[in-house]
Motif scaffolding. Structure first.
Motif, PDB file in Angstrom:
ATOM      1  N   TYR A 186      -4.257  -2.063 -12.100  1.00 17.34           N
ATOM      2  CA  TYR A 186      -5.455  -1.434 -12.670  1.00 17.34           C
ATOM      3  C   TYR A 186      -6.530  -2.468 -13.002  1.00 17.34           C
ATOM      4  CZ  TYR A 186      -3.158   3.129 -13.138  1.00 17.34           C
ATOM      5  OH  TYR A 186      -2.533   4.337 -12.890  1.00 17.34           O
ATOM      6  N   LYS A 187      -6.124  -3.649 -13.439  1.00 13.16           N
ATOM      7  CA  LYS A 187      -7.105  -4.692 -13.743  1.00 13.16           C
ATOM      8  C   LYS A 187      -7.811  -5.168 -12.478  1.00 13.16           C
ATOM      9  CE  LYS A 187      -5.268  -6.434 -18.113  1.00 13.16           C
ATOM     10  NZ  LYS A 187      -4.571  -7.553 -18.808  1.00 13.16           N
ATOM     11  N   GLU A 188      -7.049  -5.337 -11.411  1.00 18.04           N
ATOM     12  CA  GLU A 188      -7.675  -5.723 -10.139  1.00 18.04           C
ATOM     13  C   GLU A 188      -8.632  -4.621  -9.678  1.00 18.04           C
ATOM     14  OE1 GLU A 188      -6.620  -6.862  -5.482  1.00 18.04           O
ATOM     15  OE2 GLU A 188      -4.997  -6.724  -6.960  1.00 18.04           O
ATOM     16  N   LEU A 189      -8.204  -3.389  -9.840  1.00 18.22           N
ATOM     17  CA  LEU A 189      -9.034  -2.253  -9.447  1.00 18.22           C
ATOM     18  C   LEU A 189     -10.332  -2.224 -10.250  1.00 18.22           C
ATOM     19  CD1 LEU A 189      -9.419   0.449  -7.975  1.00 18.22           C
ATOM     20  CD2 LEU A 189      -8.001   1.526  -9.732  1.00 18.22           C
ATOM     21  N   LEU A 190     -10.223  -2.408 -11.555  1.00 18.74           N
ATOM     22  CA  LEU A 190     -11.393  -2.339 -12.429  1.00 18.74           C
ATOM     23  C   LEU A 190     -12.389  -3.448 -12.105  1.00 18.74           C
ATOM     24  CD1 LEU A 190     -12.217  -0.503 -14.821  1.00 18.74           C
ATOM     25  CD2 LEU A 190     -11.311  -2.251 -16.352  1.00 18.74           C
TER      26      LEU A 190
END
Length: 343
Positions: A186-190
């Motif tokens: 999710y952090k990479e996505l954000l």
């Protein structure tokens, strides 16, 4: 056996094979009512639809079939599978995507869509495997707009393939209770693939829940600082028309800074911040009441869990599970949480 008899049998077999080979592969498509078992052992069946809704979905399916038969390309395979999925026949959709991967083994898009439907059928390990492969194959650092099968109010696709791969990849880990892996995804996505507010609030919501499940409360609260009360949700026909006109006229793409689809996630985040009452999450003008219950109900249940009231959380989760939108992510997550709470 007499030679003449053998010849007659052989001729009959040839005629039969010829006739069979000329028949269409699928003369009549019938929905497979039973799809899978829930995580709690309930039988999940295709929901009832109105005649008008069913006709529209079947008409789209027929068009997808015709396109596929004329040209079984990667994209036409994807659309054929998606059209089966919109009819809630996820088993058939997976079969189509699997057949496509035999022909296009490097298709990260086919892996993306098959993984999604493995989530629908509660086969999370298979979903993780598909998204791991999709992530390895997909081009990084770019966004490829993904066309919508169920258009939004503006009839403009807001998500991209890279976003959808990582979003569902993180979700599959979350549903398995693998929160550390989900957090990293999710952090990479954000940081890389949320190029409008709709994607931003959806990802922030799942990342917030993922952090809270790991008792990373301080980091989760910092994440909420990015959620502002003045973020605008497009609601009125006038607003929608203005933004649509701006896009058609190649003016500034205002929709990138306004929420079109994911106001449910936005409201959940405002609730987590304490800026929206819990009761207000259930106030909706959404036509799909069951879907709203699944989405908002899961958010409310989480709020009670985070505040140490597991009994109230179970009560809300049960309300979600009494609904009919069993393919909604909120519903599936409610199943996963209820199962954990019952252990």
């Amino acid at each position: 056996m007499h030679k003449s008899t053998l010849k007659a049998l052989a001729l009959s077999l040839i005629i039969c094979l010829t006739a069979c080979s000329n028949e269409p592969k699928e003369t009549h498509y019938e929905l497979k009512e039973f799809q899978t078992m829930s995580l709690l052992g309930d039988s999940l069946k295709i929901p009832q639809r109105s005649e008008a809704a069913l006709k529209a979905l079947n008409d789209n399916l027929e068009k997808a079939k015709a396109n596929f038969e004329a040209d079984p390309s990667e994209m036409n395979t994807i659309w054929l599978g998606r059209r089966y999925a919109y009819l809630s026949d996820y088993q058939k959709a997976i079969a189509v995507f699997t057949g496509g991967l035999q022909k296009f083994p490097e298709s990260y898009k086919l892996y993306r869509h098959r993984g999604h439907r493995y989530i629908s059928l509660r086969e999370f390990d298979k979903a993780v495997a598909d998204y791991k492969k999709a992530y390895e194959l997909m081009p990084k650092g770019v966004v490829e707009i993904e066309p919508d099968g169920a258009p939004n109010k503006l009839n403009i696709p807001l998500s991209n393939t890279q976003f959808n791969i990582l979003y569902h990849y993180g979700l599959a880990h979350y549903l398995k209770g693998e929160f550390e892996q989900a957090e990293d995804i999710y952090k990479e996505l954000l940081n890389n693939y949320c190029d409008n507010l709709d994607l931003f609030v959806a990802t922030t919501d799942w990342l917030y829940m993922t952090l809270m499940r790991q008792e990373k409360k301080e980091e989760a609260e910092k994440l909420l600082n990015n959620i502002l009360t003045e973020m605008k949700v497009l609601e009125t026909a006038k607003e929608l028309t203005e933004v649509a006109n701006a896009i058609m006229l190649d003016k500034i793409l205002d929709y990138k800074t306004e929420i079109v689809e994911n106001d449910s996630y936005y409201k959940r985040l405002l609730m987590y911040k304490g800026e929206l009452a819990v009761e207000e999450l259930f106030e909706t003008d959404n036509d799909d009441v069951a879907l709203s219950l699944a989405t908002q109900g899961y958010g409310v249940a989480n709020w009670y869990l985070y505040n140490g009231d597991s009994d109230k959380a179970k009560e809300i989760l049960k309300k979600v599970l009494d609904g009919t939108s069993w393919a909604a992510f909120g519903y599936i997550a409610a199943e996963a949480d209820m199962k954990r709470l019952q252990q």
